[in-house]
Design a protein around this motif. Structure first.
Motif, PDB file in Angstrom:
ATOM      1  N   ASP A 154     -56.065  36.798  44.181  1.00  0.00           N
ATOM      2  CA  ASP A 154     -55.497  38.067  44.666  1.00  0.00           C
ATOM      3  C   ASP A 154     -56.300  38.626  45.845  1.00  0.00           C
ATOM      4  OD1 ASP A 154     -53.714  37.849  42.593  1.00  0.00           O
ATOM      5  OD2 ASP A 154     -54.666  39.342  41.324  1.00  0.00           O
ATOM      6  N   SER A 156     -59.852  42.638  44.637  1.00  0.00           N
ATOM      7  CA  SER A 156     -58.951  42.659  43.484  1.00  0.00           C
ATOM      8  C   SER A 156     -59.526  41.850  42.334  1.00  0.00           C
ATOM      9  CB  SER A 156     -57.591  42.057  43.838  1.00  0.00           C
ATOM     10  OG  SER A 156     -56.822  42.976  44.551  1.00  0.00           O
ATOM     11  N   ASP A 211     -62.364  42.692  56.676  1.00  0.00           N
ATOM     12  CA  ASP A 211     -61.138  43.192  56.041  1.00  0.00           C
ATOM     13  C   ASP A 211     -60.375  42.046  55.376  1.00  0.00           C
ATOM     14  OD1 ASP A 211     -61.730  45.697  56.921  1.00  0.00           O
ATOM     15  OD2 ASP A 211     -60.402  45.618  58.672  1.00  0.00           O
ATOM     16  N   SER A 252     -59.859  41.767  51.287  1.00  0.00           N
ATOM     17  CA  SER A 252     -58.530  42.070  50.742  1.00  0.00           C
ATOM     18  C   SER A 252     -57.549  40.906  50.818  1.00  0.00           C
ATOM     19  CB  SER A 252     -57.933  43.282  51.468  1.00  0.00           C
ATOM     20  OG  SER A 252     -58.744  44.410  51.225  1.00  0.00           O
ATOM     21  N   SER A 262     -61.611  50.365  47.216  1.00  0.00           N
ATOM     22  CA  SER A 262     -60.626  50.004  46.194  1.00  0.00           C
ATOM     23  C   SER A 262     -59.811  48.840  46.721  1.00  0.00           C
ATOM     24  CB  SER A 262     -59.676  51.149  45.872  1.00  0.00           C
ATOM     25  OG  SER A 262     -60.130  52.332  46.430  1.00  0.00           O
ATOM     26  N   PRO A 263     -59.505  47.916  45.834  1.00  0.00           N
ATOM     27  CA  PRO A 263     -58.663  46.791  46.242  1.00  0.00           C
ATOM     28  C   PRO A 263     -57.304  47.312  46.671  1.00  0.00           C
ATOM     29  CG  PRO A 263     -58.978  46.818  43.843  1.00  0.00           C
ATOM     30  CD  PRO A 263     -59.865  47.875  44.416  1.00  0.00           C
ATOM     31  N   LYS A 264     -56.802  46.779  47.783  1.00  0.00           N
ATOM     32  CA  LYS A 264     -55.425  47.076  48.151  1.00  0.00           C
ATOM     33  C   LYS A 264     -54.542  46.193  47.292  1.00  0.00           C
ATOM     34  CE  LYS A 264     -56.496  48.250  52.953  1.00  0.00           C
ATOM     35  NZ  LYS A 264     -57.573  47.419  53.540  1.00  0.00           N
ATOM     36  N   GLY A 265     -54.228  46.652  46.098  1.00  0.00           N
ATOM     37  CA  GLY A 265     -53.469  45.829  45.157  1.00  0.00           C
ATOM     38  C   GLY A 265     -52.125  45.445  45.749  1.00  0.00           C
ATOM     39  N   PHE A 266     -51.886  44.163  45.838  1.00  0.00           N
ATOM     40  CA  PHE A 266     -50.620  43.696  46.370  1.00  0.00           C
ATOM     41  C   PHE A 266     -49.656  43.481  45.209  1.00  0.00           C
ATOM     42  CE2 PHE A 266     -47.783  40.192  47.467  1.00  0.00           C
ATOM     43  CZ  PHE A 266     -47.160  40.750  48.564  1.00  0.00           C
TER      44      PHE A 266
END
Lengths: 342, 342
Positions: free
Chosen positions: A230, A234, A273, A277, A333-337
């Protein structure tokens, strides 16, 4: 025609919200189930001292892949590789696989045979047997579902949930190349052609780290492990959540390939970046108690050497913080996909 | 964009032609693989005296189901039931399952939760644990892939390949009701509403015969077994082909439900056609050496009784012949159904 209340759409709750909501009643018989929903593989057993690992991944045309961005061979390779990586994340040995394909009727048989060749080649490397499956027609999209069984010694299996404050965080390679490959495939980065192939290959032909995962598990040095699918933030987030801890990452220690650094300077973006992520690097991310870090570092330089980078430390609390060389600390914070959430 | 030669389309070779063509190189390591492609389940092991069984089925909207002909609950139930039936066909005990779903983004969450409820309910009945899966977005069709692991005593497992000339052929229930249900759902038969529900239920809510399969396997009376999913003629054809034998069917002995006979007389069709060529009854079809037939018949009347009909006999040679009461013999061939072939 199915009539619902229309109260809640998948585009609102996403994959993880849905999974939380159907978890109940999935385990009517606790016997033999060591780990259900919530790790890289399900775990059951033991049988003669070994646990079985069970994992599956579905790839859908138009969502996970497009025919103009991956070859049939690569698609077959990758659809098996992502499952092999789940077995690697638990320290396991892959054994047998089933392959389900939904194929548009007018598809060239030759293309799907080539797709199979990609699967068979990576299976051959890891002595995995394709023992069956299901081949059906599709009205529209090509859909690939691979299920894979592996095993692991019952005292060697590694979960996401074992990290403890003070444990060191390691990763087994440089991160971000796969995400850069995806950006190139989507024309979001347009580098000189000579620079592209490294990244596209990283994205389309991942190499699951079966041998490394097995060696780490057998050496009993790690407290938790996950594969980086992920994205680094994440996946570290998954370890922290399942272990009930927080994480510190050392900004200057996140390993970047020389290729990614060069691409970033040419195309003018911040490579960190992508490293934090971007997903699909299929490396191993692990936590190791302080007194075992030397054993791990020796292992990484041993008979079957592997890259190893110390990138952070597990802390009390929750969430991930990034520490810079000047000592400043930032919550990340993880940019949750989520495919379901626009 | 994938470029093939265009020489061969799936619509020309079909599922079985394709599977034949990719079988090679699927088994790089023979170790532990007892049965690969070509039975109801793959078989591997043994581990502590038991073989593992591994099966998968993919259901695609627009191909295997339509939303106006099955409820979400029934679809969940059925997608698990067809896999359970594969385990039953080998005499096994189902253990753990993974569920992959590709879901159109605008789908009502409630509908998919109801679908899950159908899966959980039938899993609960058989103490099967759903231990994970994959939930992804779909651009278009709903796709369900279930994988299921079971086990069976290494000396009890039943294959398609064990039938010998002289063995008796039995089936564990009346055939054709599911096919009649499909015809009603497709408006090819339009009976009085009061007659329809029995058949629609037979089609949409199949009951896999796990207990019966296990009892037959444990009693060691059968030489071969399969579940009736493709249709009686097709599935007997699979046993004959894998065993290298032929089959005789006794026309007047094919068991038909009283409901099917009544429907046939009202709607004016020959029920035997549906019984022979219609699929999805999910009964067990088995062959039994003469000297063990009495044991089987006793078993069927024992503590856990089950319906049992003697319908024919295995013969030397190949192919299936139908014997009428007047002694006339007719060669019959299964109308092989293939989703890829128009």
């Amino acid at each position: 025609v199915w009539k619902g209340t229309g109260a809640l759409k998948f585009s609102e709750i996403g994959e993880f919200g849905f999974i939380e909501s159907i978890k109940d009643e999935c385990i009517p018989s606790l016997k033999d189930v060591i780990k259900g929903i919530g790790d890289d593989c399900a775990v059951f057993g033991p049988y003669a001292g070994r646990f079985f690992l069970f994992t599956t991944d579905m790839l859908v045309e138009g969502i996970h892949f497009l025919r103009d961005r991956i070859t049939p061979y690569q698609l077959g390779w990758k659809s098996m590789a992502v499952n092999l990586s789940d077995i690697a994340a638990m320290g396991g040995r892959p054994l047998v696989s089933l392959v389900s394909l939904a194929i548009p009727v007018q598809t060239d048989v030759e293309l799907i045979r080539t797709l199979y060749k990609g699967m068979k080649d990576i299976c051959g490397l890891h002595k995995v047997n394709i023992v069956g499956g299901d081949t059906v027609a599709s009205p529209d999209a090509l859909v690939i579902n691979v299920s894979l069984i592996g095993d692991v010694g019952e005292h060697e299996v590694l979960y996401r949930s074992g990290a403890r404050p003070g444990d060191k965080i390691y990763i087994t390679g440089t991160v971000g190349d796969s995400a850069a490959g995806l950006k190139i495939l989507k024309n979001e980065i347009v580098p000189p052609a000579s620079m592209s192939s490294h990244f596209i290959k990283a994205h389309n032909e991942p190499r699951p780290l079966i041998h490394t995962g097995k060696a780490i598990a057998a050496s009993r040095v790690a407290s938790a492990m996950i594969d980086v699918s992920d994205g680094l933030l994440s996946d570290l987030g998954h370890i922290c959540k399942e272990s009930g801890v927080g994480g510190l990452l050392f900004r200057s220690k996140i390993p970047l390939s020389s290729e990614l650094k060069r691409l970033a300077s040419v195309a003018n973006f911040n490579p960190l970046d992508l490293a934090l992520s971007g997903g699909e690097d299929y490396l191993l991310l692990l936590t190791v108690p302080e007194q075992k870090t030397q054993d791990l570092e020796l292992l990484s330089k041993g008979k079957r050497p592997f890259p190893l980078y110390l990138i952070g430390e597990i802390a009390k609390g929750a969430g991930i913080r990034m520490v810079s060389d000047d000592g400043s600390v930032e919550v990340v914070s993880p940019k949750g996909f989520d495919h379901f959430i626009p």
